[in-house]
Motif scaffolding. Structure first.
Motif, mmCIF file in Angstrom:
data_model
loop_
_atom_site.group_PDB
_atom_site.id
_atom_site.type_symbol
_atom_site.label_atom_id
_atom_site.label_comp_id
_atom_site.label_asym_id
_atom_site.label_seq_id
_atom_site.Cartn_x
_atom_site.Cartn_y
_atom_site.Cartn_z
ATOM 1 N N ALA A 130 0.830 -1.205 0.000
ATOM 2 C CA ALA A 130 0.000 0.000 0.000
ATOM 3 C C ALA A 130 0.867 1.258 0.000
ATOM 4 C CB ALA A 130 -0.921 -0.016 1.218
ATOM 5 N N LEU A 131 1.962 1.235 0.768
ATOM 6 C CA LEU A 131 2.859 2.401 0.802
ATOM 7 C C LEU A 131 3.534 2.625 -0.551
ATOM 8 C CD1 LEU A 131 4.544 1.895 4.299
ATOM 9 C CD2 LEU A 131 2.776 3.562 3.671
ATOM 10 N N TRP A 132 3.832 1.536 -1.243
ATOM 11 C CA TRP A 132 4.422 1.669 -2.577
ATOM 12 C C TRP A 132 3.374 2.093 -3.611
ATOM 13 C CZ3 TRP A 132 3.601 -1.163 -7.155
ATOM 14 C CH2 TRP A 132 4.533 -0.927 -8.168
ATOM 15 N N GLY A 133 2.141 1.629 -3.437
ATOM 16 C CA GLY A 133 1.100 1.924 -4.404
ATOM 17 C C GLY A 133 0.644 3.369 -4.403
ATOM 18 N N ARG A 134 0.743 4.034 -3.252
ATOM 19 C CA ARG A 134 0.259 5.424 -3.181
ATOM 20 C C ARG A 134 1.020 6.345 -4.129
ATOM 21 N NH1 ARG A 134 -1.845 9.416 -3.718
ATOM 22 N NH2 ARG A 134 -2.834 10.801 -2.213
ATOM 23 N N PRO A 135 2.358 6.384 -4.127
ATOM 24 C CA PRO A 135 3.043 7.262 -5.088
ATOM 25 C C PRO A 135 3.089 6.698 -6.504
ATOM 26 C CG PRO A 135 4.651 6.130 -3.736
ATOM 27 C CD PRO A 135 3.313 5.775 -3.177
ATOM 28 N N THR A 136 2.915 5.376 -6.639
ATOM 29 C CA THR A 136 3.030 4.748 -7.963
ATOM 30 C C THR A 136 1.698 4.727 -8.697
ATOM 31 O OG1 THR A 136 4.791 3.342 -7.069
ATOM 32 C CG2 THR A 136 3.825 2.684 -9.180
ATOM 33 N N TRP A 137 0.635 4.296 -8.012
ATOM 34 C CA TRP A 137 -0.681 4.202 -8.633
ATOM 35 C C TRP A 137 -1.599 5.357 -8.265
ATOM 36 C CZ3 TRP A 137 -1.293 -1.514 -6.685
ATOM 37 C CH2 TRP A 137 -0.433 -2.334 -7.427
ATOM 38 N N GLY A 138 -1.222 6.149 -7.261
ATOM 39 C CA GLY A 138 -2.069 7.233 -6.811
ATOM 40 C C GLY A 138 -3.089 6.827 -5.775
ATOM 41 N N THR A 139 -3.012 5.583 -5.276
ATOM 42 C CA THR A 139 -3.954 5.107 -4.266
ATOM 43 C C THR A 139 -3.291 4.014 -3.440
ATOM 44 O OG1 THR A 139 -6.133 4.118 -3.883
ATOM 45 C CG2 THR A 139 -4.936 3.397 -5.845
ATOM 46 N N TYR A 140 -3.758 3.868 -2.210
ATOM 47 C CA TYR A 140 -3.184 2.837 -1.341
ATOM 48 C C TYR A 140 -3.678 1.440 -1.697
ATOM 49 C CZ TYR A 140 -1.464 6.515 1.765
ATOM 50 O OH TYR A 140 -0.799 7.600 2.287
ATOM 51 N N TRP A 141 -4.860 1.361 -2.270
ATOM 52 C CA TRP A 141 -5.429 0.031 -2.510
ATOM 53 C C TRP A 141 -6.256 0.026 -3.787
ATOM 54 C CZ3 TRP A 141 -4.796 -4.737 -0.618
ATOM 55 C CH2 TRP A 141 -5.737 -5.707 -0.962
ATOM 56 N N VAL A 142 -6.090 -1.021 -4.563
ATOM 57 C CA VAL A 142 -6.965 -1.314 -5.691
ATOM 58 C C VAL A 142 -7.289 -2.799 -5.611
ATOM 59 C CG1 VAL A 142 -6.107 0.504 -7.221
ATOM 60 C CG2 VAL A 142 -4.956 -1.719 -7.199
ATOM 61 N N TRP A 143 -8.433 -3.175 -6.159
ATOM 62 C CA TRP A 143 -8.811 -4.588 -6.128
ATOM 63 C C TRP A 143 -8.111 -5.327 -7.262
ATOM 64 C CZ3 TRP A 143 -10.713 -6.546 -1.900
ATOM 65 C CH2 TRP A 143 -11.392 -5.700 -1.024
ATOM 66 N N ASP A 144 -6.782 -5.233 -7.215
ATOM 67 C CA ASP A 144 -5.929 -5.915 -8.169
ATOM 68 C C ASP A 144 -5.912 -7.415 -7.836
ATOM 69 O OD1 ASP A 144 -3.415 -5.552 -10.138
ATOM 70 O OD2 ASP A 144 -2.840 -6.918 -8.535
ATOM 71 N N ALA A 145 -5.696 -8.263 -8.855
ATOM 72 C CA ALA A 145 -5.743 -9.714 -8.643
ATOM 73 C C ALA A 145 -4.708 -10.169 -7.622
ATOM 74 C CB ALA A 145 -5.529 -10.439 -9.967
ATOM 75 N N ARG A 146 -3.480 -9.643 -7.713
ATOM 76 C CA ARG A 146 -2.443 -10.078 -6.773
ATOM 77 C C ARG A 146 -2.719 -9.529 -5.381
ATOM 78 N NH1 ARG A 146 3.805 -10.600 -8.215
ATOM 79 N NH2 ARG A 146 2.914 -12.522 -9.058
ATOM 80 N N LEU A 147 -3.134 -8.286 -5.264
ATOM 81 C CA LEU A 147 -3.430 -7.716 -3.952
ATOM 82 C C LEU A 147 -4.595 -8.449 -3.288
ATOM 83 C CD1 LEU A 147 -1.673 -5.421 -5.242
ATOM 84 C CD2 LEU A 147 -3.063 -3.819 -3.937
ATOM 85 N N THR A 148 -5.622 -8.732 -4.069
ATOM 86 C CA THR A 148 -6.791 -9.412 -3.518
ATOM 87 C C THR A 148 -6.454 -10.824 -3.065
ATOM 88 O OG1 THR A 148 -8.196 -8.116 -5.003
ATOM 89 C CG2 THR A 148 -9.172 -10.052 -3.965
ATOM 90 N N SER A 149 -5.669 -11.553 -3.853
ATOM 91 C CA SER A 149 -5.298 -12.915 -3.478
ATOM 92 C C SER A 149 -4.347 -12.916 -2.277
ATOM 93 C CB SER A 149 -4.664 -13.648 -4.666
ATOM 94 O OG SER A 149 -3.601 -12.901 -5.224
ATOM 95 N N MET A 150 -3.497 -11.904 -2.154
ATOM 96 C CA MET A 150 -2.648 -11.802 -0.957
ATOM 97 C C MET A 150 -3.484 -11.489 0.269
ATOM 98 S SD MET A 150 0.261 -12.037 0.531
ATOM 99 C CE MET A 150 1.463 -12.137 -0.806
ATOM 100 N N LEU A 151 -4.504 -10.642 0.118
ATOM 101 C CA LEU A 151 -5.418 -10.371 1.224
ATOM 102 C C LEU A 151 -6.130 -11.654 1.644
ATOM 103 C CD1 LEU A 151 -6.801 -8.295 3.098
ATOM 104 C CD2 LEU A 151 -8.495 -7.941 1.281
ATOM 105 N N LEU A 152 -6.519 -12.476 0.659
ATOM 106 C CA LEU A 152 -7.150 -13.756 0.969
ATOM 107 C C LEU A 152 -6.187 -14.665 1.729
ATOM 108 C CD1 LEU A 152 -9.444 -15.805 0.717
ATOM 109 C CD2 LEU A 152 -8.572 -16.398 -1.555
ATOM 110 N N LEU A 153 -4.908 -14.639 1.365
ATOM 111 C CA LEU A 153 -3.918 -15.445 2.082
ATOM 112 C C LEU A 153 -3.806 -14.996 3.535
ATOM 113 C CD1 LEU A 153 -1.718 -17.653 1.855
ATOM 114 C CD2 LEU A 153 -0.096 -15.821 1.348
ATOM 115 N N PHE A 154 -3.842 -13.684 3.755
ATOM 116 C CA PHE A 154 -3.798 -13.168 5.124
ATOM 117 C C PHE A 154 -4.994 -13.666 5.932
ATOM 118 C CE2 PHE A 154 -4.865 -9.536 8.036
ATOM 119 C CZ PHE A 154 -3.836 -9.762 8.945
#
Length: 269
Positions: A130-154
């Motif tokens: 999320a810290l990397w995504g804010r300056p790179t994508w302009g947001t802390y979170w997007v429902w990206d496939a890898r982010l969502t699957s990592m959240l599921l792993l958590f």
């Protein structure tokens, strides 16, 4: 003439039996407790040295990236934690299978000992991402496939911990945890291959078997040091936690009571 009959040599068979005994002894709670007592601090010291060297190189010595500036430095924490979150869950699934096949107590102990460490790695992966995504994508979170699957792993880690601790009968808790560990492992290849299977915002791997290493050597060595630190830390902490679980499960045995008494005496000195 009297011929002496030669007796078959027992050295080979005895050596084989000794070797098997040496391997099996580490499944003994007593031997495991002694082994972890010797390994913990060397592993932690090696982890701290690798982490200090990797952080010094990655955060202080390396220059800013031509495209991402200084924001790329978070990857020296994000990438190792992401890798370890996946590897630790696969290790849990491995010990679950060992538990199913051999029904050894230590396999069940290792499953439970690994789960909190894996949950920590998954949480670090999500936070640093999320810290990397804010300056790179302009947001802390997007429902990206890898982010969502990592959240599921958590959530799988948290679910495993909640499930095994909510069942009072130890054998049933181990069996239920083993099922969840094996079934949940399906999510790990989804995380890894998500950037290939779907059109996602997440960048592709900088290190792969097909394309090799697509980063500067200095960045690669900093990342390698942080990966080594993560490996050593996870192994040390999981073994230490397994040692505590073994003592809790073996509390009725004499060696565990003696071990607890010696620990209390050392703390009081």
């Amino acid at each position: 003439m009297n011929r002496q009959r030669s007796l078959p040599s027992l050295s080979a068979s005895s050596d084989s039996a000794t070797a098997k005994g040496n391997w099996r002894q580490f499944a003994s709670p007593v031997m495991f407790d002694r082994l972890v007592g010797k390994l913990f601090w060397p592993l932690m010291l090696a982890a701290m040295l690798c982490a200090l060297a990797g952080l010094a190189l990655g955060l202080l010595i390396l220059p800013p990236d031509a495209v991402q500036g200084n924001s790329y430095r978070i990857l020296f924490l994000h990438v190792p934690s992401s890798w370890m979150a996946m590897i630790v869950y696969l290790a849990m699934a491995f010990w679950a299978i060992v538990y199913w096949i051999l029904r050894t107590k230590m396999a069940a102990v290792m499953m439970q000992a690994l789960a909190p460490t894996g949950a920590l790695m998954a949480m670090l992966s999500l936070l640093t991402g999320a810290l990397w995504g804010r300056p790179t994508w302009g947001t802390y979170w997007v429902w990206d496939a890898r982010l969502t699957s990592m959240l599921l792993l958590f959530f799988l880690y948290l679910g495993f911990i909640a499930l095994t601790r909510s069942i009072t009968q130890q054998k049933r808790a181990d069996q239920a945890g083993a099922i969840m560990a094996v079934v949940g492992a399906i999510n790990v290849p989804v995380i890894y291959f998500s950037v290939m299977w779907w059109n996602t915002l997440h960048q592709g791997a900088s290190i792969s078997f097909k394309s090799g290493v697509s980063m500067h050597n200095s960045m690669f060595w900093a990342l390698l040091l942080m990966v080594a630190a993560s490996w050593l830390y996870c192994i040390a902490v999981a073994l230490a936690r397994a040692r505590v679980i073994v003592l809790q499960r073996e509390a009725g045995n004499r060696w565990a009571r003696q071990r607890y008494a010696s620990t209390v005496a050392q703390q009081q000195e």
